[in-house]
Design a protein around this motif. Sequence first.
Motif, PDB file in Angstrom:
ATOM      1  N   SER A 291       0.775  -1.127  -0.151  1.00 11.26           N
ATOM      2  CA  SER A 291      -0.032   0.099   0.025  1.00 11.26           C
ATOM      3  C   SER A 291       0.807   1.262   0.165  1.00 11.26           C
ATOM      4  O   SER A 291       0.605   2.268  -0.504  1.00 11.26           O
ATOM      5  N   GLN A 292       2.122   1.140   0.311  1.00  5.23           N
ATOM      6  CA  GLN A 292       3.022   2.307   0.290  1.00  5.23           C
ATOM      7  C   GLN A 292       3.245   2.727  -1.310  1.00  5.23           C
ATOM      8  O   GLN A 292       3.138   4.261  -1.280  1.00  5.23           O
TER       9      GLN A 292
ATOM     10  N   TYR B 220       1.556   8.518  10.379  1.00  2.00           N
ATOM     11  CA  TYR B 220       2.242   7.326   9.663  1.00  2.00           C
ATOM     12  C   TYR B 220       3.521   8.301   8.957  1.00  2.00           C
ATOM     13  O   TYR B 220       3.397   9.235   7.796  1.00  2.00           O
TER      14      TYR B 220
ATOM     15  N   TYR C  34      -5.373  13.091   4.663  1.00  2.00           N
ATOM     16  CA  TYR C  34      -4.898  11.344   4.645  1.00  2.00           C
ATOM     17  C   TYR C  34      -5.090  10.947   6.183  1.00  2.00           C
ATOM     18  O   TYR C  34      -4.873  11.588   7.010  1.00  2.00           O
TER      19      TYR C  34
ATOM     20  N   VAL D 284      -5.623   7.372   8.770  1.00  2.00           N
ATOM     21  CA  VAL D 284      -5.388   5.861   9.300  1.00  2.00           C
ATOM     22  C   VAL D 284      -6.544   5.738  10.227  1.00  2.00           C
ATOM     23  O   VAL D 284      -6.110   5.650  11.505  1.00  2.00           O
TER      24      VAL D 284
ATOM     25  N   ASP E 160      -6.246   4.797   4.576  1.00  5.30           N
ATOM     26  CA  ASP E 160      -5.317   3.957   4.624  1.00  5.30           C
ATOM     27  C   ASP E 160      -5.654   2.882   5.763  1.00  5.30           C
ATOM     28  O   ASP E 160      -5.996   3.268   6.924  1.00  5.30           O
TER      29      ASP E 160
ATOM     30  N   TYR F  17      -4.491  -2.178   8.895  1.00  2.67           N
ATOM     31  CA  TYR F  17      -4.264  -2.812  10.045  1.00  2.67           C
ATOM     32  C   TYR F  17      -6.015  -3.375  10.635  1.00  2.67           C
ATOM     33  O   TYR F  17      -6.044  -4.005  11.696  1.00  2.67           O
TER      34      TYR F  17
ATOM     35  N   SER G  33       0.095  -7.161   3.806  1.00  2.00           N
ATOM     36  CA  SER G  33       1.208  -6.941   4.856  1.00  2.00           C
ATOM     37  C   SER G  33       1.173  -7.633   6.106  1.00  2.00           C
ATOM     38  O   SER G  33       1.857  -8.096   6.656  1.00  2.00           O
TER      39      SER G  33
ATOM     40  N   ARG H 148       4.911  -7.979  -0.620  1.00  2.00           N
ATOM     41  CA  ARG H 148       4.581  -6.585  -1.267  1.00  2.00           C
ATOM     42  C   ARG H 148       3.213  -6.394  -2.255  1.00  2.00           C
ATOM     43  O   ARG H 148       3.339  -5.980  -3.325  1.00  2.00           O
TER      44      ARG H 148
HETATM   45  C1  LIG Z   1      -0.498   3.133   7.931  1.00  2.00           C
HETATM   46  C2  LIG Z   1       0.417   2.341   6.966  1.00  2.00           C
HETATM   47  N1  LIG Z   1       0.118   2.497   5.782  1.00  2.00           N
HETATM   48  C3  LIG Z   1       0.816   1.631   4.894  1.00  2.00           C
HETATM   49  C4  LIG Z   1       1.866   1.044   5.153  1.00  2.00           C
HETATM   50  C5  LIG Z   1       2.835   0.312   4.042  1.00  2.00           C
HETATM   51  O1  LIG Z   1       2.637  -0.969   3.869  1.00  2.00           O
HETATM   52  P1  LIG Z   1       2.850  -1.917   2.665  1.00  2.00           P
HETATM   53  O2  LIG Z   1       3.560  -3.088   3.472  1.00  2.00           O
HETATM   54  O3  LIG Z   1       1.506  -2.533   2.205  1.00  2.00           O
HETATM   55  O4  LIG Z   1       3.445  -1.064   1.749  1.00  2.00           O
HETATM   56  C6  LIG Z   1       2.291   0.881   6.538  1.00  2.00           C
HETATM   57  C7  LIG Z   1       3.548  -0.065   7.098  1.00  2.00           C
HETATM   58  O5  LIG Z   1       3.853  -0.275   7.989  1.00  2.00           O
HETATM   59  C8  LIG Z   1       1.572   1.483   7.418  1.00  2.00           C
HETATM   60  O6  LIG Z   1       1.721   1.479   8.830  1.00  2.00           O
END
Ligand SMILES: Cc1ncc(COP(=O)(O)O)c(C=O)c1O
Length: 407
Positions: free
Chosen positions: A113-114, A138, A180, A182, A215, A218, A248, A256
């Motif tokens: 997701s990064q 984040y 943005y 979470v 995002d 979790y 992930s 990935r």
């Molecule tokens: C809030 C958040 N978004 C995205 C990511 C990225 O995750 P990914 O491994 O899917 O790229 C993380 C990873 O720690 C995260 O904590």
Amino acid sequence: MTVTDTAGVHNAAPLPPLAARARSTGGSPVRDILAVTARPEVINFAGGLPAPELFDAEGIAAAYRDVLAETPARALQYSTTEGEPVLRAALADRTSARGLATGPDDVLVTTGSQQGLSLLATALLEPGDTVLVESPCYLAALQAFAFAGARVVAVPGDEDGIDPGALEELVVRERPKLLYTVPTFQNPTGRTMPAARRAAVAEIAGRCGLWIVEDDPYGELRFEGGRVPWIASCDGARDRTVLLGSFSKVMAPGLRLGWLRAPAGLRRACAVAKQAADLHTPTVNQLAAARYLADRDLDAHVARVAAAYGVRRDAMLTGLTDALPAGSRWTRPEGGMFLWARLPEGYDTTALLPEVVRHDVAYVPGAPFHAGTPDRATLRLCFVTQTPDEIAEGLRRLGAGLRGAGA
Ligand SMILES: Cc1ncc(COP(=O)(O)O)c(C=O)c1O
């Protein structure tokens, strides 16, 4: 042009400089800390690492074996940028089953997701555009927005997440392009935004003209309480919310594999940005994940992982009272991987860290998570990587380290 000096050495002319964004955006402070704590004797509460012994290595290996044995020509071939149809269909089904009607075409598979974050930054942001974020936020999202040249502004909030009143004021004043957030088991605080607040945020975005990037890596890792619907499913925000998902934390980060659910125009722009970035996410990983979803019960696996994480959270909550100085406060997450602590006024967790690391334990100081004024008394602890006994030992060391540093 090269110049030869009197000693006969070739002096190359200076090279053109790096791009301004590369010069102005630093590396992740978490990565720097992880490098220091790579010694095996360190109990590392700093990384955001899922518990490795809980990976379903056998199930994942079987899925790879099957796709490579049965469809090698496909699994090892280039694929489409949007993603393998079988995986997109499975992701759409999982999203629909959680209350957000989704078709395969609504989903773009990403390399974690990064990558979704950096594609969105590329597709949406001009240098100088304003992005609103949570405080704290984040870290690697701050990095992705900084790379795009955005002006990042923190929205004040509390234990329930961003404050809708403050959000509206900032939207009117700063004219940001996106927010943005979470909202579930946030990184770094572990907090969750309640349903009413999600609806309020959605309403403001709808009324004021704002993209929301929700995002959610979790959300599935809940060990207490009931599920809260996505902002993306709130009326008013359906046409303007991008939902990011990831395997992930529920399968394994080494795959990935992530995805992005977005309205058509923005999704197409992200797909073009992805073509330029990596053409597509590895075919074999996508097909193996789809195979795993078809043959195994991911939800049952996630339930086992979440239950173990709940026990580890409790181990951390139990040990924190003795480990942190009197007057400290910390969150009590209902899921996810992190909790957030605040030492009493005047403590500086960045300054305290070297002494703590000498006691073979590590945390992440809270300062870099803040887009605005840093709160130096805060720190993030990951409670899932170690067993409950290791967590107890790590917290004894943390207490000794903080006392050794005069805390
Ligand atoms: C809030 C958040 N978004 C995205 C990511 C990225 O995750 P990914 O491994 O899917 O790229 C993380 C990873 O720690 C995260 O904590």
